[in-house]
Structures are given as C-alpha cells and as structure tokens.
Scaffold this motif. Sequence first.
Motif, mmCIF file in Angstrom:
data_model
loop_
_atom_site.group_PDB
_atom_site.id
_atom_site.type_symbol
_atom_site.label_atom_id
_atom_site.label_comp_id
_atom_site.label_asym_id
_atom_site.label_seq_id
_atom_site.Cartn_x
_atom_site.Cartn_y
_atom_site.Cartn_z
ATOM 1 N N SER A 1 0.878 -1.431 0.200
ATOM 2 C CA SER A 1 0.010 -0.233 0.224
ATOM 3 C C SER A 1 0.813 0.970 0.622
ATOM 4 C CB SER A 1 -0.504 -0.288 1.469
ATOM 5 O OG SER A 1 -2.011 -1.257 1.166
ATOM 6 N N SER A 59 -4.038 6.509 -1.718
ATOM 7 C CA SER A 59 -4.698 6.640 -1.249
ATOM 8 C C SER A 59 -4.939 7.884 -0.770
ATOM 9 C CB SER A 59 -5.384 5.822 -0.966
ATOM 10 O OG SER A 59 -5.577 4.315 -1.718
ATOM 11 N N ASN A 98 -10.195 -3.306 4.175
ATOM 12 C CA ASN A 98 -9.320 -4.028 2.195
ATOM 13 C C ASN A 98 -8.287 -3.597 2.676
ATOM 14 O OD1 ASN A 98 -11.986 -4.310 1.303
ATOM 15 N ND2 ASN A 98 -12.117 -2.343 0.508
ATOM 16 N N ILE A 100 -6.183 -1.340 2.929
ATOM 17 C CA ILE A 100 -5.168 -0.309 2.138
ATOM 18 C C ILE A 100 -5.570 0.787 3.031
ATOM 19 C CG2 ILE A 100 -6.751 1.929 0.788
ATOM 20 C CD1 ILE A 100 -8.500 -0.785 -1.184
ATOM 21 N N ARG A 115 -3.261 3.878 -9.057
ATOM 22 C CA ARG A 115 -2.967 2.685 -8.711
ATOM 23 C C ARG A 115 -2.609 2.199 -9.438
ATOM 24 N NH1 ARG A 115 -5.181 3.276 -4.389
ATOM 25 N NH2 ARG A 115 -6.856 2.644 -3.324
ATOM 26 N N ARG A 148 -12.239 -6.439 -5.064
ATOM 27 C CA ARG A 148 -11.213 -5.229 -4.642
ATOM 28 C C ARG A 148 -10.365 -5.548 -4.651
ATOM 29 N NH1 ARG A 148 -12.680 0.625 -2.156
ATOM 30 N NH2 ARG A 148 -10.730 1.033 -3.139
ATOM 31 N N TYR A 149 -9.399 -4.467 -4.133
ATOM 32 C CA TYR A 149 -7.785 -4.964 -3.258
ATOM 33 C C TYR A 149 -8.285 -5.557 -1.970
ATOM 34 C CZ TYR A 149 -3.349 -4.431 -1.574
ATOM 35 O OH TYR A 149 -2.135 -4.617 -0.485
ATOM 36 N N ASP A 200 -6.125 -2.944 -7.977
ATOM 37 C CA ASP A 200 -7.660 -2.520 -6.887
ATOM 38 C C ASP A 200 -8.798 -2.101 -8.152
ATOM 39 O OD1 ASP A 200 -9.483 -1.460 -4.420
ATOM 40 O OD2 ASP A 200 -8.267 0.066 -4.695
ATOM 41 N N GLU A 205 -12.431 -2.143 -9.106
ATOM 42 C CA GLU A 205 -13.188 -2.155 -8.328
ATOM 43 C C GLU A 205 -13.867 -3.150 -9.260
ATOM 44 O OE1 GLU A 205 -13.584 1.265 -5.156
ATOM 45 O OE2 GLU A 205 -15.569 0.562 -6.379
#
Length: 530
Positions: free
Chosen positions: A20, A27, A40, A42, A168, A199-200, A206, A208
Amino acid sequence: MTSISLSLLFFLLALTTPLSHSAGFVSIDCGSSKSYVDDNTIKWSGDETLINNGESHVVKDTRAVSQELTTLRAFTTRKKNCYSIEAEKGQQILLRVTFYYGNYDGKSSPPSFELHADGNYWATINFSSDDELVIYEAIYVIKGDYISVCVAQIHPNQFPFISAIQVRGLKPNMYGHVDPEYALLVRQMVAYGSNTTVRYPDDEYDREWSPELIDHGYVKLTNDAPSIEVNSTDNPPEAVLRHAVTTTSTSEPLILYTDISSTNGVPIYINMYFSEVTQLDSDQKRSFVFVIDNQIASDPIIPPYGGVLQMYLTNTTATSNTTFALVATKDSTLPPLINAMEVFYVGNTLTNGTYKKDVEALNGLQETFSVLQDWTGDPCLPASFTWDWVNCSNSDDTPRITALYLNGFGLSGSIPDLSSLDALEIIDLHNNSLTGPIPEFLSNLPSIKELNLADNKLSGPVPTSLSKNSNVELDVSGNPVLCSSSKLCSKKNKSSSGSKSSSGSAKRKSDMLPIILGVMVSSFFVFFFN
Ligand SMILES: *[C@@H]1O[C@H](CO)[C@@H](O)[C@H](O)[C@H]1NC(C)=O
Ligand SMILES: *[C@@H]1O[C@H](CO)[C@@H](O)[C@H](O)[C@H]1NC(C)=O
Ligand SMILES: *[C@@H]1O[C@H](CO)[C@@H](O)[C@H](O)[C@H]1NC(C)=O
Ligand SMILES: *[C@@H]1O[C@H](CO)[C@@H](O)[C@H](O)[C@H]1NC(C)=O
Ligand SMILES: *[C@@H]1O[C@H](CO)[C@@H](O)[C@H](O)[C@H]1NC(C)=O
Ligand SMILES: *[C@@H]1O[C@H](CO)[C@@H](O)[C@H](O)[C@H]1NC(C)=O
Ligand SMILES: *[C@@H]1O[C@H](CO)[C@@H](O)[C@H](O)[C@H]1NC(C)=O
Ligand SMILES: *[C@@H]1O[C@H](CO)[C@@H](O)[C@H](O)[C@H]1NC(C)=O
Ligand SMILES: *[C@@H]1O[C@H](CO)[C@@H](O)[C@H](O)[C@H]1NC(C)=O
C-alpha cells in the motif's frame, strides 16, 4: 488469546502495508488529517501535506459511507484547485476520484463543477441528490513527473469539492490494445456471478469489479479448477474468474447488458474474460461467438479450464441500443458463459501539457514568491482555466507562457531569473516591492515586447542592452519618465505602435523595447519592444 490474535493482526498489517505504501498505490482522504487502514487493508492518508487551498469539512449524512467519504475539501477562493501527486513519468495508472456531497454545507444544494486530470478536461460533476456517490475512474499513461487532479468552478456560488483520490500503478503492458495517447474512462467492471465487489487485496491493482446480479434468468456458475493460470495481459484477478453466469440452454443467447450512455456513439473498448468452470467430458463442448447487433464479431470462443481467455473489442462505437451477446455455435453442447467484463469509453487525446521548461520556471517563481502558490495544476490547460497571472500561446498542442501579469501581488525581493521562459512577450511586474538591480536577462528574452517594472524599489543602472533595445514609455498620467541613465532618457518616447508584435521571429537590432522602470524613486518605466 487476545494477544495472539493481536499479534496475528500486526503480522497481517506488516505484510500488506508495504504494498500500500509503494509509489503506485496512493489513497488520499481529502479533508482529513488522519492516517488509517481500512477494511480492505488499504492505507489512507489525509491531504494536509498535499494542498494549501480549500477548507476541510465533515459531511452531515454519514449513513452507509466508508470512512474516506465522511470528510471532504471544498474550494471557495480559486477557480481551479489541484492536487499534485508524485508519480513516475510513463507509468500507467488507474486514477479513481470520488465525490460525496453529504450536505456538508447544510444547504442541500450539491454543486456542479469540472474535474480535470493532468490538464485534460475529464468530466462535469453533477449530483442528482445530496447523498449520491459519484466516482470517476480512468486508466492512462502519465506524461509528466506528477499527476494533477483538479476540480474547477464553473458556476458562481457553486463550490467544487473532492472526497477521495486513489492512484493505482498498473503494469506497463496492461491495457495495451488502445493507443496510450488516449485515456480509458472506466464505465463498468463486472464480476459475473459474484455476490460481492471484488477489489484490493483480491485484485492487486484495486480495480473495483461489481457483482452482476443473477437476473435475466441467468444461472450462476462456480469455477472448480484447483488453480487458474492468469496469463492474459490485462491480469484479471483470479477472484473474478471463480464465478460466471450462463444461460439455461444453447439456444438462448447470453446478452451482455452494458451501461453505455445513450447520448451518442462514443468510442468504446470492451474486455471480456472467459474461464471454463469445470473439467468437461469428452462428449461436452462449450463454444460460442461474440455477436454485435446480430453480426458475428469473433472466432469461436472456447474457454480454457484452469486458464483464462481474454477477448477485446476496440475501435468500435456504440449506443445504449447496441446489443452485445454471446451465442453458442452449432457444435456446442453447453450454453455460453462469461466470468468478467470491462467496458471503457475511449477519451480524447491526452494533452502533453504546457511546455515543461516553462512549467518548471513558474514552479520556481512560486517557490520564490509564496503568494503565487495558490495556483496549481497545469498553468495553461484546460484553456478556460489558465492561471490568472499568466497568458499562454494557444497555437500548438504544447502551450508556452507568453505573459506574466504580476502587478500588485506584493512581491518583494529581487527579480528572479526568468530567462528560461523564453516565449515571454509581456512581463508586468509593476506595483510590487521588488528591490535590487534590473537583471540583464530581461532584454535577452527573444520575444519580449513589453516590460513594466514601474512602482517598485529597484535600484542600480538600467542594463545597457535593455536601454539600447527599448523605448521608454510615459507614465499613465503623462508625466515624463524618470531615468537613472541618460541614454535611456534620450530615447524617443512611446510610439503608438509600441505594443504591436513584429512579424514574429527573432528580435531585430532596431527593435525597441517599451519598458516601465521604477528606479530609486517610485516612477514609471515601460519598455516596449516593437
Ligand atoms: C452535468 O451537467 C452538464 C450540464 O447540465 C451536462 O453537460 C453534463 O453532461 C452532466 N454530466 C453528467 C455526468 O451527467
Ligand atoms: C484501432 O485503434 C488503434 C488506436 O487506438 C490503432 O492503433 C489500431 O490500428 C486500430 N485498429 C484497427 C483495426 O483499426
Ligand atoms: C457470497 O458467496 C459466498 C460463497 O461464494 C458465501 O459464503 C457468502 O455467504 C455469500 N455472501 C452473501 C452476502 O450472499
Ligand atoms: C495462456 O496459456 C494458454 C494455455 O494455458 C495458452 O494457450 C495461451 O496461448 C496463453 N496466452 C498467452 C497470452 O500467453
Ligand atoms: C434507441 O432506440 C429507440 C427506439 O428504437 C430510439 O428512439 C432511440 O433514438 C435510439 N437511441 C439511440 C441512441 O440510438
Ligand atoms: C492571451 O493570448 C492570446 C493569444 O494566445 C490572446 O488572444 C489574448 O488576447 C491574450 N490575453 C491577454 C489577457 O493578454
Ligand atoms: C505529445 O508529444 C508527442 C511526442 O513529443 C507527440 O507525438 C504527440 O503528438 C503530442 N501529443 C499532443 C496531443 O500534442
Ligand atoms: C498596488 O497593489 C496593491 C496590492 O499589493 C493594491 O492594493 C493597490 O491597489 C495597487 N495599486 C494600484 C495603483 O494598482
Ligand atoms: C512624446 O511624443 C509626443 C508626440 O508624439 C510629443 O508631443 C511629446 O512631447 C513627446 N514627449 C517627450 C518626453 O519627448
């Protein structure tokens, strides 16, 4: 017992966080100052270190929204406001930008505004209700050294905002069936037969993938292959291949319900993934073709068991009326199936952005004068959102900076080196508190036509090159110009054609530069080069 599960949790976090953190996985929770890891796994961070403009707000309606949507950043002062995210030039990314109004301002009146990425117009953001979640996703190759994501005001009193940005990194060979000069605007990613979004971490990029509900009388299938070798270039996650849908008989076509807007024929790109769900007996065969509006558009598709077959459709336009279907071939004993599908609009050609050296020079200027740091993103593009204090050439694909309008910005210190901005025609620095000498480079700019340095605290002699090539202007009220150089004073006064451009090319020896200079005392010096 508790300590065991805690340490297991930490172990899991330690395993997942490095990914990540890596450059291609960013993110940003806009309007937040917190860092956290979501369900998730993330890792999110706040946006405070990324942007100076805007104000953070908490949404009023937090029903059923994930944490990154509970805060947002709204922009009430500048027309265009951008996040700048470090990236690797030439890298292919999936960029996801999310907007959730949630009545943060208590007005129950969601705004409409524009979204731009890297100087390209992307979309006009509208909301049909206070609690609508609007998500835009694009896949494209970055041309600069950073990604810029901007929201721009288009209506008075409707202030742009942004809730979250996700970047990503994708492998360079992914999505290579479309020319990298175009962006792929994600319309749908579908995991047929799945009951949850994939997703991730199930998809390492990642993406979706939305579950496709089993309606239309389709039948859900589960893939029993011990392992699925994914060797197709666009790397669908194994999780979307674990399920599929099929029809009840070979005579029933499998219609692919796409979400293509009915506006007009847009260029689209479709990816489909097929993986056989069970080891077929020797007397079984699953074979089908892809059909567009009753026209066969593919060779027979035979999904491999334990593998994946990817089929794509490019260079096609479609409307909401276009039908896409999978139809069993005559020799097939089993009906068609599909595991996953991606639908993209192909965007316009990606801009190369403003001339890179000009952008770097402006960034340098912003470092010198912090008051200029509120202007972000591409200085010239999109053309209706050029920074307030510059003008740009619009004749070719790569805009150049042709003017600096920095009058009355309260600038202090010496005039910085602007010599790399060599397409400049107009420099207006009047009414600031600039000190120090008038730099030599000002007269060596090849296209300079007008230079206004009046009402500053400049000192020292006017460089001879400047006084030779220029023509001193009278001040606005018609007062004679005060000069520190007798040479300059002896020049003829402003001719009426002073600011017209000469027929292009390089400066001629006889050209005169109109300059307004303020030397020692607050006075008026304009140089016109004609
Ligand atoms: C938003 O509204 C504008 C003008 O009303 C329209 O042109 C645009 O297509 C709309 N965008 C979307 C995504 O609906
Ligand atoms: C499809 O478009 C791409 C560019 O987007 C081009 O390179 C390719 O040649 C086109 N293919 C066909 C069959 O027209
Ligand atoms: C989704 O499917 C899995 C098995 O594939 C099942 O265990 C799970 O309960 C299902 N979830 C829902 C919400 O139906
Ligand atoms: C993927 O593997 C299958 C065999 O499992 C092979 O037939 C196919 O050519 C491979 N595809 C690619 C793109 O390598
Ligand atoms: C789709 O079909 C309907 C009915 O045939 C027609 O009225 C409509 O204009 C069509 N839309 C497009 C985008 O072609
Ligand atoms: C900016 O430059 C364009 C030409 O590129 C010109 O048409 C326009 O008048 C200029 N605007 C200002 C404010 O100087
Ligand atoms: C961007 O630059 C490349 C190479 O310098 C060029 O081939 C391409 O046409 C340019 N694209 C645009 C939109 O100007
Ligand atoms: C000079 O700039 C200041 C802002 O720094 C502004 O308030 C003032 O009105 C300007 N003066 C003139 C004559 O434009
Ligand atoms: C500037 O030129 C005008 C005529 O164009 C003349 O009347 C005026 O006296 C001149 N001013 C100076 C300072 O030479």
